[in-house]
Design a protein around this motif. Structure first.
Motif, PDB file in Angstrom:
ATOM      1  N   GLU A  27      -3.625   2.551  11.701  1.00  0.00           N
ATOM      2  CA  GLU A  27      -4.045   2.170  10.457  1.00  0.00           C
ATOM      3  C   GLU A  27      -2.891   1.581   9.644  1.00  0.00           C
ATOM      4  O   GLU A  27      -2.938   0.651   8.970  1.00  0.00           O
ATOM      5  CB  GLU A  27      -4.417   3.414   9.544  1.00  0.00           C
ATOM      6  CG  GLU A  27      -5.729   3.907   9.974  1.00  0.00           C
ATOM      7  CD  GLU A  27      -7.077   3.346   9.843  1.00  0.00           C
ATOM      8  OE1 GLU A  27      -7.215   2.594   8.696  1.00  0.00           O
ATOM      9  OE2 GLU A  27      -7.706   2.872  10.933  1.00  0.00           O
ATOM     10  N   SER A  39      -5.575  -4.580  -1.713  1.00  0.00           N
ATOM     11  CA  SER A  39      -5.938  -3.427  -2.200  1.00  0.00           C
ATOM     12  C   SER A  39      -6.893  -2.506  -1.002  1.00  0.00           C
ATOM     13  O   SER A  39      -6.528  -1.469  -0.723  1.00  0.00           O
ATOM     14  CB  SER A  39      -7.218  -3.484  -3.122  1.00  0.00           C
ATOM     15  OG  SER A  39      -6.873  -4.246  -4.357  1.00  0.00           O
ATOM     16  N   ARG A  40      -7.220  -3.408  -0.087  1.00  0.00           N
ATOM     17  CA  ARG A  40      -7.757  -2.617   1.188  1.00  0.00           C
ATOM     18  C   ARG A  40      -6.504  -2.017   1.990  1.00  0.00           C
ATOM     19  O   ARG A  40      -6.626  -1.023   2.653  1.00  0.00           O
ATOM     20  CB  ARG A  40      -8.565  -3.777   2.214  1.00  0.00           C
ATOM     21  CG  ARG A  40      -9.366  -3.131   3.084  1.00  0.00           C
ATOM     22  CD  ARG A  40     -10.234  -4.037   3.736  1.00  0.00           C
ATOM     23  NE  ARG A  40      -9.340  -5.137   4.538  1.00  0.00           N
ATOM     24  CZ  ARG A  40     -10.056  -6.435   4.914  1.00  0.00           C
ATOM     25  NH1 ARG A  40     -11.503  -6.636   4.493  1.00  0.00           N
ATOM     26  NH2 ARG A  40      -9.381  -7.083   5.260  1.00  0.00           N
ATOM     27  N   TYR A  45      -3.717  -1.126   0.688  1.00  0.00           N
ATOM     28  CA  TYR A  45      -3.050   0.052  -0.222  1.00  0.00           C
ATOM     29  C   TYR A  45      -3.890   1.224   0.189  1.00  0.00           C
ATOM     30  O   TYR A  45      -3.454   2.409   0.337  1.00  0.00           O
ATOM     31  CB  TYR A  45      -3.201  -0.368  -1.404  1.00  0.00           C
ATOM     32  CG  TYR A  45      -2.688   0.842  -2.425  1.00  0.00           C
ATOM     33  CD1 TYR A  45      -1.285   0.920  -2.348  1.00  0.00           C
ATOM     34  CD2 TYR A  45      -3.635   1.625  -3.181  1.00  0.00           C
ATOM     35  CE1 TYR A  45      -0.778   1.903  -3.242  1.00  0.00           C
ATOM     36  CE2 TYR A  45      -3.037   2.619  -4.040  1.00  0.00           C
ATOM     37  CZ  TYR A  45      -1.730   2.957  -4.174  1.00  0.00           C
ATOM     38  OH  TYR A  45      -1.160   3.747  -4.886  1.00  0.00           O
ATOM     39  N   GLY A  46      -5.505   1.062   0.452  1.00  0.00           N
ATOM     40  CA  GLY A  46      -6.232   2.384   0.787  1.00  0.00           C
ATOM     41  C   GLY A  46      -5.758   2.841   1.929  1.00  0.00           C
ATOM     42  O   GLY A  46      -6.142   4.094   2.250  1.00  0.00           O
ATOM     43  N   ARG A  47      -5.641   2.031   3.173  1.00  0.00           N
ATOM     44  CA  ARG A  47      -5.310   2.505   4.223  1.00  0.00           C
ATOM     45  C   ARG A  47      -4.215   3.216   4.150  1.00  0.00           C
ATOM     46  O   ARG A  47      -3.902   4.269   5.035  1.00  0.00           O
ATOM     47  CB  ARG A  47      -5.183   1.401   5.430  1.00  0.00           C
ATOM     48  CG  ARG A  47      -6.399   0.429   5.656  1.00  0.00           C
ATOM     49  CD  ARG A  47      -6.054  -0.527   6.658  1.00  0.00           C
ATOM     50  NE  ARG A  47      -6.995  -1.525   7.018  1.00  0.00           N
ATOM     51  CZ  ARG A  47      -8.202  -1.327   7.561  1.00  0.00           C
ATOM     52  NH1 ARG A  47      -8.183  -0.113   8.338  1.00  0.00           N
ATOM     53  NH2 ARG A  47      -9.233  -2.337   7.748  1.00  0.00           N
ATOM     54  N   GLN A  97      -2.904   5.316   2.050  1.00  0.00           N
ATOM     55  CA  GLN A  97      -2.832   6.321   0.921  1.00  0.00           C
ATOM     56  C   GLN A  97      -2.706   7.689   1.853  1.00  0.00           C
ATOM     57  O   GLN A  97      -2.076   8.641   1.576  1.00  0.00           O
ATOM     58  CB  GLN A  97      -4.185   6.334  -0.004  1.00  0.00           C
ATOM     59  CG  GLN A  97      -3.814   5.450  -1.175  1.00  0.00           C
ATOM     60  CD  GLN A  97      -2.519   5.681  -1.651  1.00  0.00           C
ATOM     61  OE1 GLN A  97      -2.339   6.833  -2.453  1.00  0.00           O
ATOM     62  NE2 GLN A  97      -1.569   4.840  -1.864  1.00  0.00           N
ATOM     63  N   THR A 155       3.298   1.679   0.991  1.00  0.00           N
ATOM     64  CA  THR A 155       2.848   1.803  -0.161  1.00  0.00           C
ATOM     65  C   THR A 155       3.517   1.428  -1.409  1.00  0.00           C
ATOM     66  O   THR A 155       2.813   0.881  -2.225  1.00  0.00           O
ATOM     67  CB  THR A 155       2.565   3.309  -0.262  1.00  0.00           C
ATOM     68  OG1 THR A 155       1.691   3.906   0.940  1.00  0.00           O
ATOM     69  CG2 THR A 155       1.751   3.845  -1.382  1.00  0.00           C
TER      70      THR A 155
END
Length: 685
Positions: A447, A468-469, A471-473, A475, A488
């Motif tokens: 990831e 944004s995608r 950043y989501g991975r 987290q 991050t």
């Protein structure tokens, strides 16, 4: 010879062959040595009617803990791969305990030790000549170039130290005579730990081996080796005897002290089970000194630190049990010469491994140690081999072999897959790269790789949805993984959140990229301070900055950065690393006078630094002193290319890489820990 004798001989030959493959660093990713030993285990290790010894129980428990680590480890992949050498060592130990031709076994290992010693001596001759040809007066500071059969110097000396014990066990004259060249080869390492270990071995042999004549004869072999080395390599021997006199010795000692402190800190995080076998480097990485003058290594400063970090208090207790059982067996067999010699050798080895842990890292060291533990105990009752197999033992070893081979296949496949994705990302084919990474599974580190590809896609297209995608991975593991946490923060900055600015971790893999993001946001003062911090520790980053068109186009910014860097001159008591780094920076910024002064100070204290010699050669060449330039270039080539460099071409053009030095080092670590190739992080605005 009856069938029992032929089987015994055949199994002994297999053990010696497996040991030689391990000691001589023959690549064995699929654990073929264990596959070779498996039929021997099936035939030779049938159920033993007598009670297991204390050492047997301790060895079995340590191996069982390695199996358990595969389920409790922070990185199961490394622990499963580490299970291969552990199981191979256990198989060899079990075979020696069940019955082998011990005289043939000892002679075979003496041959291995003698071959390694001859190779070490031959390599040293080539090494010494190369150092003298580069106009150095003493070869001590360059011992890291001495790598017989691909072994590091500490690994080679540990192997030689164990095999010297087998030479002293041997009853034949040639085996005893082989002890002198083996000890001679150990002395040629000029390792402080190895020399002290040999002194300890000689003292214990002289004190405890009976009759006195035999003990003194073995101690005398070590003394003869020391005298010969002292005569013919007086300078190196004197330097080594100084123990902590030179700058390199002081740095080596301090790195071990710092490593032990880091290990203690990490141990407290998982004090019971540890972080898992094979995970020492990964566990201590975030605590280690970010100084780039300290070589990247996955070896622990001592074996106690390695066990504490990887196996926790449970592992320390098991090894303490093994030590107690070995001491008990030694006391019971104190009138048996083989037992005493084995005990003396293992004691010297334990002392040697307190200077750097290598035996637990190399399969050859583990196998030799297990054989020594088996020989420390008497034969016991003789057993005849039978085709009737020990079903449980064979099944266990077979399952371990399958697990290790599966993990090895997965690691190889995963690396190839991520390497292909990294190449596609570099070429701008981001969607293809992501599809390939999706085929690798949902591992956290994959990831991370996907997030890097998506960040690169954002920098190329400006699509905020992709960012944004990414950043989501990041987290889920952003609070525990150093790289993820750094990425991050970087994605936040790309989204416009520069409130945290750059952190103060100068080993941050994304530090350079964050500083660029600050510049793009108009925060030039913060960018100057951040860039100066990173360049001060890693001057090679300056080569990246000098080719960064976004930064070099701003003349005022570059002048301010240059002034900040040149003003930070090393003090009177600066370390060699500080002088070397400043000299590099000053040279790249055009201040050749300051650069030469700092680099000469650095090389006077630490002549093993390679880059300063190249820069000094460039300065001398520009001044017209071609003779001196060639000397400096020769020294640089020796230290960067090794002892077999041709020496025909002077000079060395430097080409900066696409990624920052911190990022490249992080990628190297990830390849070692998770067996993946990280995509390069794009620095395009």
């Amino acid at each position: 010879m009856d069938s029992n004798g032929r089987l015994t001989t055949a199994i002994t030959v297999v053990i010696v062959a497996a040991t030689a493959m391990s000691v001589f660093c023959m690549d064995d990713p699929w654990c073929l040595k264990l596959a070779l030993l498996l039929p021997c285990v099936a035939i030779g290790c049938r159920s033993m009617p007598q009670t297991l010894s204390g050492i047997d129980i301790a060895v079995l428990l340590i191996w069982a803990s390695d199996v358990a680590q595969c389920f409790t480890s922070v990185n199961a992949s490394s622990s499963v791969l580490s299970l291969g050498p552990s199981t191979t060592a256990l198989a060899v130990y079990a075979l020696v305990r069940c019955g082998t031709n011990r005289r043939m076994l000892v002679s075979g290992i003496c041959c291995i030790g003698l071959i390694l010693a001859i190779t070490m001596c031959g390599t040293f001759i080539v090494f010494k000549r190369a150092v003298m040809n580069a106009a150095f007066e003493n070869s001590y500071n360059f011992r890291y170039l001495l790598n017989p059969m691909g072994l590091t110097l500490n690994m080679a000396t540990s192997m030689l130290l164990i095999t010297s014990g087998f030479c002293f066990i041997g009853k034949s004259r040639w085996a005893g005579a082989a002890g002198t060249p083996v000890c001679f080869a150990i002395m040629l390492s000029f390792s402080r730990g190895a020399i002290l270990s040999l002194i300890l071995l000689a003292a214990t042999l002289a004190l405890f081996v009976r009759p006195w004549k035999e003990g003194l004869k073995r101690a005398g072999a070590i003394a003869v080796a020391a005298v010969i080395v002292g005569i013919f390599c007086h300078g190196e021997f004197t330097t080594a005897s100084g123990m902590n006199r030179t700058a390199s010795q002081q740095q080596s000692t301090m790195s071990r002290v710092n490593g032990t402190e880091a290990a203690l800190q990490v141990f407290m995080e998982r004090p019971v089970t540890g972080h898992g076998t094979g995970n020492y480097m990964q566990a201590t990485d975030r605590i280690n000194d970010p100084d780039n003058s300290v070589a990247l290594t996955n070896l622990a400063p001592n074996w106690l630190s390695q066990i504490a970090v990887e196996k926790g208090a449970a592992g320390l207790a098991l090894y303490a049990l093994l030590g107690i059982m070995a001491a008990t067996a030694t006391w019971r067999g104190r009138h048996r010469r083989t037992t005493i010699v084995c005990a003396c050798t293992l004691t010297a080895l334990a002392f040697k491994e307190m200077t750097q842990s290598t035996v637990l890292y190399r399969p050859g060291g583990m196998i030799l140690t297990c054989i020594m533990l088996a020989l420390l105990q008497p034969h016991g009752k003789e057993y005849r081999y039978s085709v009737k197999t020990s079903v449980i033992g064979t099944a266990i070893f077979a399952l371990c072999l399958i697990a290790v081979d599966t993990a090895s296949y997965r690691a190889t496949n995963l690396y190839n897959l991520t390497a292909k994705a990294a190449a596609l990302s570099k070429n701008g084919e981001f969607e293809k790269a992501l599809r390939i990474l999706d085929n690798g599974g949902t591992y956290p580190y994959l990831e991370t790789a996907k997030a890097i590809v998506e960040i690169n896609a954002y920098t190329a297209t400006g699509n905020t949805a992709i960012l944004s995608r990414a950043y989501g991975r990041l987290q889920p593991s952003g609070q525990t993984d150093k790289l993820n946490a750094s990425l991050t923060e970087y994605t936040k900055m790309l989204k416009g959140d520069t409130g945290n600015s750059c952190n103060t971790d100068i080993s941050d893999p994304t530090g350079y990229y964050k500083a660029r993001a600050l510049y793009a946001a108009g925060q030039k003062i913060q960018t100057t301070n951040a860039m100066a911090q990173y360049v001060t520790l890693t001057p090679a980053l300056l080569d990246i900055i000098m080719h960064d068109t976004m930064l070099t186009a701003d003349t005022a910014f570059m002048k301010q950065l240059q002034a900040t860097l040149l003003a930070d001159k090393p003090g009177k008591n600066a370390t060699p690393a500080e002088n070397a780094r400043y000299g590099y920076t000053a040279f790249r910024l055009g201040d050749t006078l300051s650069a030469e002064q700092s680099l000469l100070k650095a090389t006077a204290q630490m002549p093993s630094y390679s880059t300063p010699w190249r820069i000094l050669g460039q300065i001398s060449e520009a001044r017209g002193d071609t003779a001196q330039a060639h000397v400096f270039y020769d020294r640089h080539r020796l230290l960067s290319d090794g002892i077999l460099w041709s020496g025909k071409t002077a000079g060395n053009a430097y080409t900066p890489g696409n990624a920052s030095p911190q990022w490249r080092q992080t990628a190297t670590k990830y390849a070692m820990w998770h067996h993946i190739m990280l995509p390069s992080l794009s620095s395009n605005p």
